[in-house]
Design a protein around this motif. Structure first.
Motif, short mmCIF file in Angstrom:
data_model
loop_
_atom_site.label_atom_id
_atom_site.label_comp_id
_atom_site.label_asym_id
_atom_site.label_seq_id
_atom_site.Cartn_x
_atom_site.Cartn_y
_atom_site.Cartn_z
N UNK A 289 15.70 -31.23 3.12
CA UNK A 289 15.25 -29.85 3.33
C UNK A 289 13.97 -29.72 4.15
N UNK A 290 13.23 -30.81 4.26
CA UNK A 290 11.90 -30.71 4.85
C UNK A 290 11.76 -31.49 6.16
N UNK A 291 12.89 -31.91 6.70
CA UNK A 291 12.90 -32.65 7.98
C UNK A 291 12.00 -33.87 7.95
N UNK A 292 11.92 -34.52 6.81
CA UNK A 292 11.17 -35.77 6.72
C UNK A 292 12.02 -36.91 7.27
N UNK A 293 11.39 -37.95 7.82
CA UNK A 293 12.17 -39.11 8.28
C UNK A 293 13.06 -39.64 7.13
N UNK A 294 14.29 -39.98 7.45
CA UNK A 294 15.28 -40.33 6.43
C UNK A 294 14.79 -41.46 5.51
N UNK A 295 14.16 -42.49 6.09
CA UNK A 295 13.72 -43.62 5.28
C UNK A 295 12.58 -43.24 4.35
N UNK A 296 11.73 -42.31 4.78
CA UNK A 296 10.64 -41.85 3.92
C UNK A 296 11.21 -41.04 2.75
N UNK A 297 12.13 -40.15 3.05
CA UNK A 297 12.80 -39.31 2.04
C UNK A 297 13.49 -40.21 1.00
N UNK A 298 14.17 -41.24 1.52
CA UNK A 298 14.89 -42.17 0.65
C UNK A 298 13.91 -42.94 -0.25
N UNK A 299 12.77 -43.32 0.32
CA UNK A 299 11.75 -44.05 -0.45
C UNK A 299 11.20 -43.20 -1.58
N UNK A 300 10.91 -41.92 -1.28
CA UNK A 300 10.40 -41.03 -2.34
C UNK A 300 11.41 -40.93 -3.50
N UNK A 301 12.69 -40.79 -3.17
CA UNK A 301 13.72 -40.69 -4.21
C UNK A 301 13.78 -41.97 -5.04
N UNK A 302 13.66 -43.12 -4.36
CA UNK A 302 13.70 -44.41 -5.07
C UNK A 302 12.50 -44.55 -6.00
N UNK A 303 11.31 -44.15 -5.52
CA UNK A 303 10.09 -44.24 -6.33
C UNK A 303 10.23 -43.42 -7.61
N UNK A 304 10.90 -42.26 -7.49
CA UNK A 304 11.06 -41.35 -8.63
C UNK A 304 12.29 -41.67 -9.48
N UNK A 305 13.02 -42.71 -9.09
CA UNK A 305 14.21 -43.09 -9.85
C UNK A 305 15.37 -42.13 -9.70
N UNK A 306 15.41 -41.42 -8.57
CA UNK A 306 16.51 -40.48 -8.31
C UNK A 306 17.46 -41.15 -7.31
#
Length: 401
Positions: A289-306
């Motif tokens: 939703x926020x046009x973040x780089x795909x790998x950064x978005x993926x990293x945030x989800x992994x950090x949060x356990x999503x």
């Protein structure tokens, strides 16, 4: 021989002051002394060797906002000689410029040598005497002249102009001649974050983000670059400039908060909720939703356990709240700084209230002038530090005879 003017320092401010002194008083004996074997070192390496000459900000009241120190003092000087004057001057020497999207102005050749040659050809054409590898050992102030002693020679001059940049010796001379020195500390540096969970994304750039040094009012907005050592990019450099004294006092140990989406936590959560409602069978990776780089978005989800493979309908509101918190209030421990050794800028120098900015003459020591980075003036990245050099060099050169 008694010189009319001796300039110490062969950088941008010193050379430009010498040129303008001779243009104003063609018959004057002007001597420039440089301790190194080459002139214009910072011009040569600036902008990765391209030389960011100035910035396309032509209104003085707007221009001064790019100077953490020197804002008030530079308003008058920028009316006298500003970016438009800099461009006009170099264009009159055959230099063509281009303006980049962010306002930075470079020679069309993308070569700093173009600027160096324009300056040196003008200086030589005006018969400015330049001596290299001259180390001043003793500086004396007499009633009507100054004496400068090197191992090789003794020089005497009616007027003296210090354009010694961030040289410690330059500060010592200014102090010896009665001036107060604001402690020099680095400005424009990047942040080292050894424990960063994002270092594997080195080279990824995000714009815009909001940055804040926690526990202070220091904040900045703009592009950020993830690096193998922490964070860099224009927003980080600007934050370091405005926070240079505070960060020095903290020994560069501080907490950095990053808002990756430049929205409030509430706005971010609402967007995530709306996505869950309208696109329940999409994954968060599909609905970036926020046009973040795909790998950064993926990293945030992994950090949060999503799991990035989970559909939005399977993700709880609490997880979305956690994600909104991460995106808007991400925190990192800064453990030091990194500067490019030759390109750094210094905050600190000669106290500004001790200088008359109409002439750049000392209010304390008659016939002593200043130009450039020796003053307690520094700009953010983007050509602003060179503009300070051209402006103060121009005024000092014209006034010092």
């Amino acid at each position: 021989m008694l010189y009319d003017l001796i300039i110490l320092g062969g950088g941008a401010a010193g050379i430009f002051a010498a040129i303008n002194a001779k243009l104003t008083h063609p018959t004057a004996n002007v001597l420039l002394l440089e301790k190194n074997a080459v002139l214009l070192t910072k011009v040569r390496i600036s902008g990765g060797g391209r030389c960011n000459v100035t910035h396309a900000c032509f209104e003085p009241k707007q221009l001064i906002k790019n100077y953490p120190r020197g804002e008030k003092e530079l308003l008058g000087p920028f009316h006298v000689f500003g970016p438009a004057d800099t461009i006009k001057w170099f264009e009159s020497k055959g230099v063509l410029f281009k303006t980049e999207a962010d306002g930075r102005i470079f020679p069309q050749t993308d070569q700093s040598e173009t600027i160096i040659q324009a300056l040196l050809q003008e200086a030589h054409g005006l018969a400015v005497l330049i001596k290299l590898t001259e180390h001043i050992e003793i500086l004396e102030n007499h009633a009507s002249y100054f004496t400068l002693r090197t191992k090789k020679e003794i020089y005497q001059t009616t007027n003296l102009l210090l354009a010694t940049g961030s040289s410690r010796q330059g500060y010592q001379w200014a102090e010896q001649l009665g001036h107060t020195i604001q402690k020099p500390v680095p400005s424009l540096f990047t942040f080292n974050v050894p424990a960063s969970s994002l270092k594997h994304l080195s080279g990824v750039s995000i714009h815009p983000v909001r940055l804040q040094i926690l526990g202070t009012k220091l904040f900045q907005e703009g592009p950020i670059l993830i690096t193998h050592f922490g964070f860099s990019g224009p927003a980080i450099l600007k934050l370091s400039a405005w926070g240079s004294k505070y960060l020095h006092e903290q020994n560069y140990q501080t907490r950095l908060m990053i808002n990756w989406v430049a929205l409030s936590k509430e706005e971010t959560f609402v967007k995530l909720q709306e996505a869950k409602t309208h696109f329940p069978h999409k994954t968060l990776l599909q609905k970036n939703l926020f046009d973040l780089p795909k790998n950064l978005w993926k990293t945030f989800l992994e950090i949060l356990g999503i799991s990035y493979k989970k559909r939005l309908i399977e993700i709880s509101l609490q997880q979305l709240k956690n994600l909104a918190q991460k995106l808007t209030g991400d925190r990192y421990q800064v453990e030091g700084k990194t500067t490019h050794k030759q390109e750094f800028v210094t905050c600190g120098g000669v106290t500004l209230k001790e200088v008359d900015f109409k002439t750049m003459q000392s209010k304390i020591c008659p016939r002593l002038f200043f130009a450039g980075e020796i003053l307690d003036i520094d700009g953010i990245t983007g050509g602003f530090n060179f503009q300070n050099a051209w402006t103060t060099g121009y005024i000092a050169g014209k006034s010092s005879l």
